[in-house]
Design a protein around this motif. Structure first.
Motif, PDB file in Angstrom:
ATOM      1  N   PRO A   1       0.811  -1.224   0.000  1.00  0.00           N
ATOM      2  CA  PRO A   1       0.000   0.000   0.000  1.00  0.00           C
ATOM      3  C   PRO A   1       0.842   1.270   0.000  1.00  0.00           C
ATOM      4  O   PRO A   1       0.478   2.266  -0.644  1.00  0.00           O
ATOM      5  CB  PRO A   1      -0.813  -0.118   1.303  1.00  0.00           C
ATOM      6  CG  PRO A   1      -0.881  -1.579   1.564  1.00  0.00           C
ATOM      7  CD  PRO A   1       0.444  -2.121   1.110  1.00  0.00           C
ATOM      8  N   MET A   2       1.981   1.244   0.700  1.00  0.00           N
ATOM      9  CA  MET A   2       2.854   2.417   0.745  1.00  0.00           C
ATOM     10  C   MET A   2       3.673   2.555  -0.535  1.00  0.00           C
ATOM     11  O   MET A   2       3.917   3.661  -1.015  1.00  0.00           O
ATOM     12  CB  MET A   2       3.753   2.334   1.971  1.00  0.00           C
ATOM     13  CG  MET A   2       2.984   2.530   3.275  1.00  0.00           C
ATOM     14  SD  MET A   2       4.034   2.434   4.742  1.00  0.00           S
ATOM     15  CE  MET A   2       4.198   0.674   4.935  1.00  0.00           C
ATOM     16  N   LEU A   3       4.088   1.436  -1.109  1.00  0.00           N
ATOM     17  CA  LEU A   3       4.841   1.486  -2.358  1.00  0.00           C
ATOM     18  C   LEU A   3       3.999   2.034  -3.506  1.00  0.00           C
ATOM     19  O   LEU A   3       4.507   2.716  -4.392  1.00  0.00           O
ATOM     20  CB  LEU A   3       5.351   0.087  -2.720  1.00  0.00           C
ATOM     21  CG  LEU A   3       6.497  -0.476  -1.881  1.00  0.00           C
ATOM     22  CD1 LEU A   3       6.773  -1.928  -2.267  1.00  0.00           C
ATOM     23  CD2 LEU A   3       7.763   0.362  -2.042  1.00  0.00           C
ATOM     24  N   LEU A   4       2.709   1.725  -3.486  1.00  0.00           N
ATOM     25  CA  LEU A   4       1.826   2.102  -4.586  1.00  0.00           C
ATOM     26  C   LEU A   4       1.114   3.433  -4.358  1.00  0.00           C
ATOM     27  O   LEU A   4       0.381   3.896  -5.231  1.00  0.00           O
ATOM     28  CB  LEU A   4       0.789   1.000  -4.816  1.00  0.00           C
ATOM     29  CG  LEU A   4       1.349  -0.359  -5.259  1.00  0.00           C
ATOM     30  CD1 LEU A   4       0.247  -1.412  -5.285  1.00  0.00           C
ATOM     31  CD2 LEU A   4       2.014  -0.250  -6.615  1.00  0.00           C
ATOM     32  N   ALA A   5       1.336   4.032  -3.196  1.00  0.00           N
ATOM     33  CA  ALA A   5       0.646   5.291  -2.886  1.00  0.00           C
ATOM     34  C   ALA A   5       1.139   6.428  -3.778  1.00  0.00           C
ATOM     35  O   ALA A   5       2.258   6.408  -4.282  1.00  0.00           O
ATOM     36  CB  ALA A   5       0.873   5.652  -1.413  1.00  0.00           C
ATOM     37  N   ASP A   6       0.296   7.399  -3.989  1.00  0.00           N
ATOM     38  CA  ASP A   6       0.665   8.625  -4.710  1.00  0.00           C
ATOM     39  C   ASP A   6       0.456   9.819  -3.799  1.00  0.00           C
ATOM     40  O   ASP A   6      -0.604   9.936  -3.190  1.00  0.00           O
ATOM     41  CB  ASP A   6      -0.162   8.767  -5.992  1.00  0.00           C
ATOM     42  CG  ASP A   6       0.296   7.815  -7.088  1.00  0.00           C
ATOM     43  OD1 ASP A   6       1.521   7.760  -7.309  1.00  0.00           O
ATOM     44  OD2 ASP A   6      -0.552   7.142  -7.689  1.00  0.00           O
ATOM     45  N   PRO A   7       1.434  10.723  -3.713  1.00  0.00           N
ATOM     46  CA  PRO A   7       2.726  10.650  -4.404  1.00  0.00           C
ATOM     47  C   PRO A   7       3.573   9.502  -3.861  1.00  0.00           C
ATOM     48  O   PRO A   7       3.363   9.057  -2.741  1.00  0.00           O
ATOM     49  CB  PRO A   7       3.356  12.009  -4.089  1.00  0.00           C
ATOM     50  CG  PRO A   7       2.735  12.408  -2.793  1.00  0.00           C
ATOM     51  CD  PRO A   7       1.332  11.914  -2.851  1.00  0.00           C
ATOM     52  N   PRO A   8       4.552   9.025  -4.665  1.00  0.00           N
ATOM     53  CA  PRO A   8       5.355   7.870  -4.278  1.00  0.00           C
ATOM     54  C   PRO A   8       6.179   8.125  -3.013  1.00  0.00           C
ATOM     55  O   PRO A   8       6.602   9.246  -2.741  1.00  0.00           O
ATOM     56  CB  PRO A   8       6.280   7.663  -5.487  1.00  0.00           C
ATOM     57  CG  PRO A   8       5.570   8.327  -6.615  1.00  0.00           C
ATOM     58  CD  PRO A   8       4.876   9.509  -6.014  1.00  0.00           C
TER      59      PRO A   8
END
Length: 440
Positions: free
Chosen positions: A84-91
């Motif tokens: 979930p954190m890797l794919l969050a925006d902004p990165p």
């Protein structure tokens, strides 16, 4: 000169890079680890939540199909928290510590495949790996996961002898070793400022290899400020901490600690024998009555390993042999066969004692008790690492030591005193009675 003076020093350990590669090969499926994931979040605005299914990530159908086609039915421990954190925006930038087989490669590959635009014919994601073999392993995961996504291509920035390399790189994902990647940058084949994502894998292996650390830092300094930077390492000692601090700014940190060698899940035993012939008979007896899992037999030298393997093979036993004089490709082949059960017994030297985890191993046999020739005493560290090849990931295991005389018994008693763990006399019939039980 005593027999103990004939111990071979050249087989004591495989390199970090080789151990990492062999573990990747051995762990085709994820380790079902119960270890806790610890998260340190340097960004108070960043979300800290986890997922239990891949569907919760709202991946495009083609990517989700690729994930399931690889046999990943649910996220691993580290994936639950990291994705979930890797794919969050902004990165978000991330530093993650986890052992081989916990799903870190699949996690960053899935993130890359989400970030890159397959309609653009230019590099958008870069992965640095310490060796050609490790780069190839990552590329294989990427290719499998992207099999249903049209247009995704992978380029390998690795040295392949005299094989020519095209002038332009139009693949979206580049996987390579630091020196060759820098060469591509100098020749204008790769523009780091156009990258959306930069991954440094096997950081602990990277810094152990000549020049890789400085080359990796040089690549990182060329990145755009908006590039997402990820660093993965199986260990996180002071050297790795310092290196990571120079590579990754304002990271979220995730830690799934590597399982330490432990004697708590291993029943330690010994078999009293008179000579080498008795040893062989005892091994044949143990091998003949154990039907669960697989067995590793440790010998003191390459010659002893080869002789034992030949004799057992000549008598019709399906055995594998692995020693330090084999190259890494040969070792991969042997371990793949062993993992798939083509042979249930692996005869080896100390080349398999450290860092290589074979989940199916339920029994370890010390055909020769490890001995420290220089200090004239038992080699306690090697003993721990040898029998630690069983009893992994909460499973139970059995260690069998062959004792062939007063000196050998004295060495075993010293090991028993050193670790404070009882080493019981093994009656072979006990193994047959207990092999269906998890309580050795």
């Amino acid at each position: 000169m005593s027999a103990e003076d004939h111990w071979e020093e050249g087989d004591v350990e495989t390199t970090r890079a080789e151990a990492s590669l062999l573990n990747k090969v051995l762990r085709e499926k994820l380790v079902d680890s119960s270890l806790q994931v610890d998260v340190t979040n340097n960004d108070p605005k960043s979300p800290l939540y986890s997922i239990k299914t891949f569907e919760e990530l709202h991946l495009r159908k083609e990517l989700l199909d690729g994930v399931y086609a690889m046999g990943f039915n649910r996220p691993s421990k580290i994936q639950e928290t990291a994705l979930p954190m890797l794919l969050a925006d902004p990165p978000h930038n991330m530093i993650a510590q986890s052992q081989s087989g916990t799903g870190k490669t699949a996690a960053f590959v899935l993130t890359m495949l989400t970030r890159v635009d397959s309609s653009l014919s230019s590099p958008q994601a870069l992965v640095l790996a310490p060796t050609l073999e490790l780069a190839t392993q990552i590329g294989d995961v990427c290719t499998q996961m992207a099999k249903y996504i049209p247009g995704i291509q992978v380029a390998y920035a690795v040295r392949r002898g005299a094989r020519p390399v095209k002038d332009e790189v139009d693949e979206q994902i580049v996987i390579g070793t630091p020196g060759t990647v820098l060469d591509w940058v100098k020749r204008g084949k790769l523009d780091p400022k156009q990258l959306r994502m930069f991954v440094l894998d096997e950081a602990d292996v990277m810094i152990s290899m000549q020049g890789h650390q400085d080359q990796s830092i040089r690549v990182q300094k060329m990145l755009a400020a908006t590039c997402q930077v990820l660093l993965f390492s199986a260990t996180y000692d002071e050297d790795v901490t310092s290196f990571a601090g120079r590579i990754v700014s304002d990271p979220i940190m995730i830690k799934l600690a590597r399982e330490e060698e432990s004697l708590d899940t291993i029943r330690q035993t010994y078999v009293s024998v008179r000579n080498e012939e008795d040893k062989y008979d005892a091994l044949s007896g143990v091998y003949g009555i154990i039907s669960i899992g697989q067995t590793i037999v440790f010998c003191k030298s390459r010659v002893a390993s080869a002789n034992l393997a030949k004799r057992m093979s000549d008598e019709g036993h399906a055995v594998a042999v692995l020693t330090g004089d084999m190259d890494v490709t040969q070792r991969v082949h042997v371990l793949e066969r062993f993992r798939h059960g083509k042979e249930r017994l692996l005869i080896t030297t100390n080349v398999c004692a450290r860092g290589i985890d074979i989940d199916q191993v339920s029994v370890v046999v010390n055909f020769d008790i490890p001995y420290d020739v220089i200090n004239r005493r038992p080699d306690y560290d090697t003993y721990l690492h040898r029998i630690g090849r069983t009893g992994r990931f909460g499973k139970t295991g059995l260690a069998v030591n062959f004792v062939d005389g007063a000196r050998s018994l004295d060495n075993l008693k010293a090991i028993e005193a050193h670790f404070g763990k009882t080493i019981d006399l093994l009656i072979p019939s006990e193994v047959a009675e207990k092999e269906d039980s998890s309580d050795w």
